[in-house]
Design a protein around this motif. Structure first.
Motif, PDB file in Angstrom:
ATOM      1  N   LYS A   1       0.840  -1.193   0.000  1.00  0.00           N
ATOM      2  CA  LYS A   1       0.000   0.000   0.000  1.00  0.00           C
ATOM      3  C   LYS A   1       0.877   1.245   0.000  1.00  0.00           C
ATOM      4  CE  LYS A   1      -3.712  -2.360   2.355  1.00  0.00           C
ATOM      5  NZ  LYS A   1      -3.747  -3.279   1.296  1.00  0.00           N
ATOM      6  N   GLN A   2       0.518   2.181  -0.858  1.00  0.00           N
ATOM      7  CA  GLN A   2       1.263   3.428  -0.960  1.00  0.00           C
ATOM      8  C   GLN A   2       0.377   4.569  -0.485  1.00  0.00           C
ATOM      9  OE1 GLN A   2       2.198   4.482  -4.949  1.00  0.00           O
ATOM     10  NE2 GLN A   2       3.552   6.134  -4.342  1.00  0.00           N
ATOM     11  N   PRO A   3       0.723   5.228   0.633  1.00  0.00           N
ATOM     12  CA  PRO A   3      -0.075   6.362   1.099  1.00  0.00           C
ATOM     13  C   PRO A   3       0.035   7.536   0.135  1.00  0.00           C
ATOM     14  CG  PRO A   3       1.604   5.749   2.713  1.00  0.00           C
ATOM     15  CD  PRO A   3       1.801   4.903   1.531  1.00  0.00           C
TER      16      PRO A   3
ATOM     17  N   ARG B   1      -2.667  12.126   3.737  1.00  0.00           N
ATOM     18  CA  ARG B   1      -3.109  11.909   5.113  1.00  0.00           C
ATOM     19  C   ARG B   1      -3.586  13.247   5.651  1.00  0.00           C
ATOM     20  NH1 ARG B   1       0.965   9.179   9.222  1.00  0.00           N
ATOM     21  NH2 ARG B   1       0.820   7.600   7.614  1.00  0.00           N
TER      22      ARG B   1
ATOM     23  N   CYS C   1      -6.484   8.397   5.836  1.00  0.00           N
ATOM     24  CA  CYS C   1      -5.407   8.255   4.869  1.00  0.00           C
ATOM     25  C   CYS C   1      -5.969   7.669   3.574  1.00  0.00           C
ATOM     26  CB  CYS C   1      -4.323   7.347   5.427  1.00  0.00           C
ATOM     27  SG  CYS C   1      -2.896   7.190   4.357  1.00  0.00           S
TER      28      CYS C   1
ATOM     29  N   CYS D   1      -4.971   5.721   0.278  1.00  0.00           N
ATOM     30  CA  CYS D   1      -3.878   4.843  -0.133  1.00  0.00           C
ATOM     31  C   CYS D   1      -4.170   4.188  -1.463  1.00  0.00           C
ATOM     32  CB  CYS D   1      -3.666   3.727   0.890  1.00  0.00           C
ATOM     33  SG  CYS D   1      -3.218   4.299   2.511  1.00  0.00           S
TER      34      CYS D   1
END
Length: 70
Positions: free
Chosen positions: A3-5, A8, A18, A20
């Motif tokens: 998972k890539q944020p 936020r 957040c 993602c």
């Protein structure tokens, strides 16, 4: 972690969300930072991330994220 944020942000009540991207499924997700009581840790509050919604398109995820933080 797959998972890539992306973004936020906290809402007016201080709840952190957040947005993602799931790299394996190529979908988007919205997560919420939750605080729960845990008597076995110092301070008593344990922070965990829980999903609000998963497997969405980018437009749907951004709309949900914006609704939650505004």
């Amino acid at each position: 972690m797959s998972k890539q944020p992306i973004q936020r942000k906290a809402n007016k009540n201080g709840v952190v969300f957040c947005l993602c991207k799931d790299l394996q499924k190529n979908s988007f997700e919205v997560w919420k930072l939750c605080e729960n009581y845990n008597g076995k840790i110092h301070g008593g509050l344990e922070k965990t991330w829980r999903y609000v919604e998963i497997n969405m398109s980018q437009i749907q995820a951004e709309a949900l994220f914006n609704r939650r933080v505004n």
